[in-house]
Design a protein around this motif. Structure first.
Motif, PDB file in Angstrom:
ATOM      1  N   ALA A 195      -9.742  11.310   3.307  1.00  0.00           N
ATOM      2  CA  ALA A 195      -9.861  10.446   4.482  1.00  0.00           C
ATOM      3  C   ALA A 195      -8.928   9.239   4.408  1.00  0.00           C
ATOM      4  O   ALA A 195      -8.267   8.885   5.384  1.00  0.00           O
ATOM      5  N   LEU A 196      -8.857   8.617   3.240  1.00  0.00           N
ATOM      6  CA  LEU A 196      -8.056   7.402   3.130  1.00  0.00           C
ATOM      7  C   LEU A 196      -6.571   7.708   3.298  1.00  0.00           C
ATOM      8  O   LEU A 196      -5.842   6.963   3.961  1.00  0.00           O
ATOM      9  N   ARG A 248      -9.366   0.037  14.556  1.00  0.00           N
ATOM     10  CA  ARG A 248      -8.955  -1.110  13.736  1.00  0.00           C
ATOM     11  C   ARG A 248      -7.819  -1.877  14.406  1.00  0.00           C
ATOM     12  O   ARG A 248      -7.786  -3.103  14.399  1.00  0.00           O
ATOM     13  N   ASP A 293     -12.751  16.027   1.187  1.00  0.00           N
ATOM     14  CA  ASP A 293     -14.085  16.107   1.761  1.00  0.00           C
ATOM     15  C   ASP A 293     -13.945  16.636   3.183  1.00  0.00           C
ATOM     16  O   ASP A 293     -12.856  16.615   3.746  1.00  0.00           O
ATOM     17  N   TRP A 294     -15.046  17.127   3.746  1.00  0.00           N
ATOM     18  CA  TRP A 294     -14.990  17.545   5.147  1.00  0.00           C
ATOM     19  C   TRP A 294     -14.936  16.307   6.017  1.00  0.00           C
ATOM     20  O   TRP A 294     -15.830  15.474   5.956  1.00  0.00           O
ATOM     21  N   GLU A 295     -13.878  16.160   6.795  1.00  0.00           N
ATOM     22  CA  GLU A 295     -13.737  14.982   7.634  1.00  0.00           C
ATOM     23  C   GLU A 295     -13.551  15.411   9.088  1.00  0.00           C
ATOM     24  O   GLU A 295     -13.030  16.484   9.366  1.00  0.00           O
ATOM     25  N   THR A 304     -21.460  17.076   3.033  1.00  0.00           N
ATOM     26  CA  THR A 304     -20.883  16.049   3.901  1.00  0.00           C
ATOM     27  C   THR A 304     -20.600  16.563   5.307  1.00  0.00           C
ATOM     28  O   THR A 304     -20.581  15.779   6.245  1.00  0.00           O
ATOM     29  N   ASP A 358       0.832  -1.211   0.000  1.00  0.00           N
ATOM     30  CA  ASP A 358       0.000   0.000   0.000  1.00  0.00           C
ATOM     31  C   ASP A 358       0.861   1.254   0.000  1.00  0.00           C
ATOM     32  O   ASP A 358       0.619   2.194  -0.750  1.00  0.00           O
ATOM     33  N   GLY A 380      -9.756   8.001  15.514  1.00  0.00           N
ATOM     34  CA  GLY A 380     -10.442   6.935  16.247  1.00  0.00           C
ATOM     35  C   GLY A 380     -10.521   5.664  15.437  1.00  0.00           C
ATOM     36  O   GLY A 380     -10.277   4.571  15.952  1.00  0.00           O
ATOM     37  N   ALA A 381     -10.856   5.800  14.154  1.00  0.00           N
ATOM     38  CA  ALA A 381     -10.996   4.612  13.306  1.00  0.00           C
ATOM     39  C   ALA A 381      -9.675   3.863  13.178  1.00  0.00           C
ATOM     40  O   ALA A 381      -9.649   2.622  13.171  1.00  0.00           O
ATOM     41  N   ARG A 437     -22.374  10.569  18.565  1.00  0.00           N
ATOM     42  CA  ARG A 437     -21.363   9.819  19.294  1.00  0.00           C
ATOM     43  C   ARG A 437     -21.218  10.380  20.712  1.00  0.00           C
ATOM     44  O   ARG A 437     -21.119   9.620  21.681  1.00  0.00           O
ATOM     45  N   ARG A 479     -20.827  14.717   9.147  1.00  0.00           N
ATOM     46  CA  ARG A 479     -19.715  14.588  10.095  1.00  0.00           C
ATOM     47  C   ARG A 479     -20.095  15.196  11.451  1.00  0.00           C
ATOM     48  O   ARG A 479     -19.847  14.612  12.501  1.00  0.00           O
ATOM     49  N   THR A 510     -16.635   3.834  12.093  1.00  0.00           N
ATOM     50  CA  THR A 510     -16.296   4.694  10.952  1.00  0.00           C
ATOM     51  C   THR A 510     -15.544   3.885   9.903  1.00  0.00           C
ATOM     52  O   THR A 510     -14.637   3.140  10.242  1.00  0.00           O
ATOM     53  N   SER A 526      -5.827   8.531   6.919  1.00  0.00           N
ATOM     54  CA  SER A 526      -5.841   7.274   7.694  1.00  0.00           C
ATOM     55  C   SER A 526      -4.541   6.514   7.484  1.00  0.00           C
ATOM     56  O   SER A 526      -3.961   5.971   8.435  1.00  0.00           O
ATOM     57  N   ARG A 574       1.985   6.938  -6.485  1.00  0.00           N
ATOM     58  CA  ARG A 574       0.837   7.746  -6.897  1.00  0.00           C
ATOM     59  C   ARG A 574       1.030   9.214  -6.561  1.00  0.00           C
ATOM     60  O   ARG A 574       0.745  10.091  -7.352  1.00  0.00           O
ATOM     61  N   GLN A 593     -11.158  13.627  14.619  1.00  0.00           N
ATOM     62  CA  GLN A 593     -11.376  12.714  15.743  1.00  0.00           C
ATOM     63  C   GLN A 593     -11.811  11.338  15.230  1.00  0.00           C
ATOM     64  O   GLN A 593     -11.330  10.300  15.675  1.00  0.00           O
ATOM     65  N   GLU A 594     -12.701  11.374  14.257  1.00  0.00           N
ATOM     66  CA  GLU A 594     -13.235  10.134  13.695  1.00  0.00           C
ATOM     67  C   GLU A 594     -12.135   9.330  12.997  1.00  0.00           C
ATOM     68  O   GLU A 594     -12.034   8.117  13.163  1.00  0.00           O
ATOM     69  N   LEU A 595     -11.328  10.039  12.192  1.00  0.00           N
ATOM     70  CA  LEU A 595     -10.279   9.346  11.437  1.00  0.00           C
ATOM     71  C   LEU A 595      -9.265   8.714  12.392  1.00  0.00           C
ATOM     72  O   LEU A 595      -8.895   7.550  12.243  1.00  0.00           O
ATOM     73  N   ALA A 630     -14.485   7.177  20.150  1.00  0.00           N
ATOM     74  CA  ALA A 630     -14.122   7.012  18.742  1.00  0.00           C
ATOM     75  C   ALA A 630     -13.031   5.964  18.548  1.00  0.00           C
ATOM     76  O   ALA A 630     -12.966   5.299  17.524  1.00  0.00           O
ATOM     77  N   ALA A 631     -12.156   5.842  19.547  1.00  0.00           N
ATOM     78  CA  ALA A 631     -11.037   4.910  19.401  1.00  0.00           C
ATOM     79  C   ALA A 631     -11.433   3.479  19.750  1.00  0.00           C
ATOM     80  O   ALA A 631     -10.766   2.535  19.364  1.00  0.00           O
TER      81      ALA A 631
END
Lengths: 522, 234
Positions: A397-398, A368, A354-356, B195, A336, A363-364, B206, B199, B221, A401, A343, A359-361, B213-214
């Protein structure tokens, strides 16, 4: 600067001064008549003529002197009120007066011409110097075409047309390969191209194509021309040899600068390509090495399971399977990262912005990790700390992450104990996503190098005896991702030991949210 | 059990591995190596629907996934799981928006695949079955019919928008719902570009649920794709 309008004659506004000198002279003569003898009176006229020629053109001064001598004869020389001269002495006096006046007027005119030439010369030298300085200070000589345009216009009094090559000479006269100034017509464009290709000036006075009503000058470098200039001529004025030489000198200055810039560009390109080639070779060598190691482990474990299955204990089989699983994940991450780096290096890479929620990113990424808390990494050391004031960020986002994943990987690998904190907070117009460990930190000498592809810190033995490895590409990808977002990746040494890798992303104004009343569900 | 599964995958090794793994779990597996092959098997199948579930690999040699999906998703009696490699993010999200049920990114583990398949099969044929209206997992209870949300036995007050957002996730519990779908279903089709609404409201939801979130218990997500409400079975 106006060399074109420096005139041989004093300006019209000085004429009254010259005429006033004559009027004063005549008044003095009228008053002195009868008080001094004729010869002395004549001196007044000569004096007036000399003074007046300061302010009058030579021709006018001569005509006024001649008229005055005739008037002198009329008013003061006996027989008065006639132009006849009775004494040969008086004739001599009158002629001498006339001659002296004329000589003075001619000398003044000549003096003025010399002064004008000297001034023009000075101005032209200055013009060349200024243009030379402008070229030296400019990054891109093509941008200086505007300065050449202005200089030629000042020199010749008409707006020139310019053609300046962007790069090497194209095979055919392609207007898109050059910068065109002054909106040349199709006919003028073909003339400019011809002048550029021949590298010689033509037009009236150059000995070639004297029938033209315009002058063409090439922008000459050392071997070839890099552009051309054209100056339309007004009907009555053909520039003299000096002016043409000045125009050519200006053009040649730009030509030389263009040649230097082109040579520099070609050298830069060649060097970049060589560097790129080196990087690619190093990358390929390193990739093949980094890929071979996990592949060897996978193959070893798989073949052991197949060939010795009957003799292996359940625990040993489990360990082999686990090793295959881990090595595959490692390979997957390496793939990856390597692909992502390629790339991001490619021109025209478009991010999916995008609007992200940072905290969410973050956290994700941690979620994982915890979900697959394996034997080889201790996800329980990971903490997430988010400033509740953190706004949304416009990002991919990707990619973000992936950046966080790599930083967490690194921290787990190099800081073998102590907590690892993922910190998200706004700071100084940015959102900072930091991964902070309490590990050995990064040696000063390595602070910059670790961000380059396939560099790695010391392989430290980890507690379980396995050698940690660096993917060697992870941090390079992180930096590329941060930069692709207009942000940057920083490494800070922490006060009480450990490293903090920080991704700084620029903040943008988030669009507002419509207000909604807090309502209990009906 | 014995659900019929069609596995569309052009790589022979992976196809064989997956087929055996699924057969061990008791699925009746048929395989196809190309889109044309898959369509042929679809048309020649006796039963209706021909398969309960299709595993569809993106990047087939002869067609892109969306043409195939149009045929498979007609009638909503068949669940479709998309298998994608890195770099096909855009295509993957497009297929989910078009009606694929869920996705997996290569490389994935068999455990992940089986869990996703179970959820997809449970949701299959929503048109025919009564819709899911209740959700209970880890102390959170949502009853869509009664319009009530309870956390550890305490009623939880949500704004109308927050409730609609949670409700939409409940209807697809365990499955990913793309950003575009959530925006269209909760705010309306004209809000698909907004979007930041999603969010911010997810953040509010949440916070009200006290979900970390963690280490999320409910709201998962999936960066770049969408959100997933944790499956009650997990």
């Amino acid at each position: 600067m106006t060399t074109a309008s420096t005139s041989l004659h004093p300006p019209l506004r000085d004429w009254p001064l010259g005429l006033a000198a004559w009027a004063l002279g005549w008044a003095a003569m009228g008053w002195l008549e009868g008080r001094v003898d004729l010869a002395n009176l004549a001196m007044v006229l000569v004096l007036a003529s000399a003074i007046a020629s300061f302010w009058l053109p030579a021709v006018v001064a001569c005509m006024l002197a001649a008229g005055s001598v005739l008037g002198f004869n009329w008013f003061f020389v006996s027989p008065k009120h006639s132009l006849s001269v009775d004494l040969s002495q008086h004739a001599l006096l009158l002629l001498a007066m006339l001659a002296v006046s004329w000589v003075i007027a001619a000398v003044m005119g000549r003096q003025r011409a010399l002064a004008r030439d000297a001034q023009r010369q000075g101005e032209r030298v200055q013009q060349l110097q200024r243009f030379g300085e402008a070229l030296r200070d400019s990054q891109e000589p093509a941008q200086q075409a505007g300065a050449l345009f202005a200089s030629l216009e000042a020199l010749l009094g008409t707006a020139p047309r310019l053609l300046v090559l962007h790069g090497p000479l194209p095979a055919s006269d392609d207007d898109s390969a050059a910068l065109l100034l002054g909106e040349p017509t199709a006919h003028e464009r073909s003339g400019l191209w011809q002048c550029l290709r021949q590298g010689q000036a033509f037009g009236p006075g150059t000995g070639r194509h004297a029938e033209l009503r315009e002058c063409y000058f090439p922008l000459r470098g050392r071997q070839a021309a890099f552009g051309a200039a054209m100056v339309p001529l007004t009907l009555d004025a053909t520039p003299d040899a000096d002016t043409r030489a000045q125009a050519q000198a200006l053009c040649d200055q730009l030509g030389l600068a263009l040649q230097r810039a082109l040579a520099q560009r070609l050298a830069d390109t060649a060097r970049e390509e060589a560097q790129l080639q080196n990087v690619r070779n190093a990358l390929l060598a390193a990739i093949s090495h980094d890929f071979r190691t996990p592949l060897a482990a996978i193959l070893g474990a798989a073949s052991a399971l197949r060939e010795q299955q009957g003799r292996l204990s359940a625990a040993q089989q489990d360990r082999l399977l686990d090793s295959i699983d881990q090595e595959c994940r490692h390979l997957s991450r390496l793939t990856d990262n390597t692909l992502q780096l390629a790339r991001l290096d490619a021109p025209g890479m478009a991010l999916t912005l995008d609007w992200e929620s940072p905290q969410e990113l973050a956290g994700a990424v941690l979620a994982r990790r915890r979900a697959r808390n394996g034997v080889h990494e201790d996800a329980s050391r990971l903490r997430l700390r988010v400033d509740p004031e953190t706004p949304l960020v416009r990002c991919d986002a990707l990619l973000i992450s992936q950046l966080l994943d790599n930083l967490v990987d690194n921290a787990l690998k190099y800081a073998t104990e102590g907590p690892i904190e993922l910190l998200v907070r706004p700071q100084a117009g940015h959102v900072v996503l930091a991964v902070r460990d309490r590990g050995p930190g990064v040696a000063l000498a390595w602070r910059e190098r670790i961000f380059q592809v396939f560099q790695r810190g010391d392989d430290r033995p980890s507690p379980d005896g396995a050698r940690t490895r660096s993917a060697g590409v992870g941090l390079a990808v992180c930096r590329a991702i941060a930069q692709a977002h207009g942000g940057e990746l920083r490494l800070r040494a922490r006060a009480h030991g450990g490293a903090s890798f920080e991704c700084w992303l620029p903040l943008q104004a988030v669009p507002a949210l419509p207000a909604e009343s807090e309502a209990a569900p009906p | 059990m014995n659900e019929r599964v069609l596995l569309v995958e052009d790589d022979r090794e992976l196809r064989t591995t997956l087929r055996e793994a699924l057969a061990v779990e008791g699925y009746a597996v048929q395989t196809a190596a190309s889109a044309a092959d898959a369509l042929a098997q679809w048309r020649h199948a006796e039963a209706s629907p021909p398969f309960e579930l299709v595993l569809l690999d993106l990047g087939l040699p002869d067609a892109d996934g969306s043409t195939l999906l149009a045929t498979l998703c007609r009638g909503r009696d068949t669940a479709v799981l998309v298998i994608s490699a890195r770099g096909a993010e855009g295509e993957k999200v497009a297929l989910l928006d078009q009606g694929a049920d869920d996705y997996l990114v290569k490389p994935f583990s068999i455990g992940e695949l089986l869990a996703r398949m179970r959820v997809a099969l449970r949701h299959r044929g929503r048109a025919a079955q009564p819709a899911i209206t209740r959700y209970a997992h880890a102390g959170l209870e949502v009853d869509l019919a009664a319009h009530s949300v309870q956390l550890d036995g305490q009623a939880l007050h949500l704004t109308p928008t927050e409730f609609r957002l949670l409700a939409r996730l409940v209807r697809s519990a365990g499955q990913v719902v793309t950003h575009a779908k959530l925006l269209a279903d909760v705010w309306g089709a004209e809000y698909v570009q907004h979007t930041h609404y999603l969010r911010l409201y997810m953040g509010q939801l949440r916070a009200k649920l006290g979900d970390d979130a963690a280490a999320p218990r409910w709201l998962l997500t999936e960066p770049g794709v969408g959100y997933r409400l944790a499956s009650p079975e997990a």
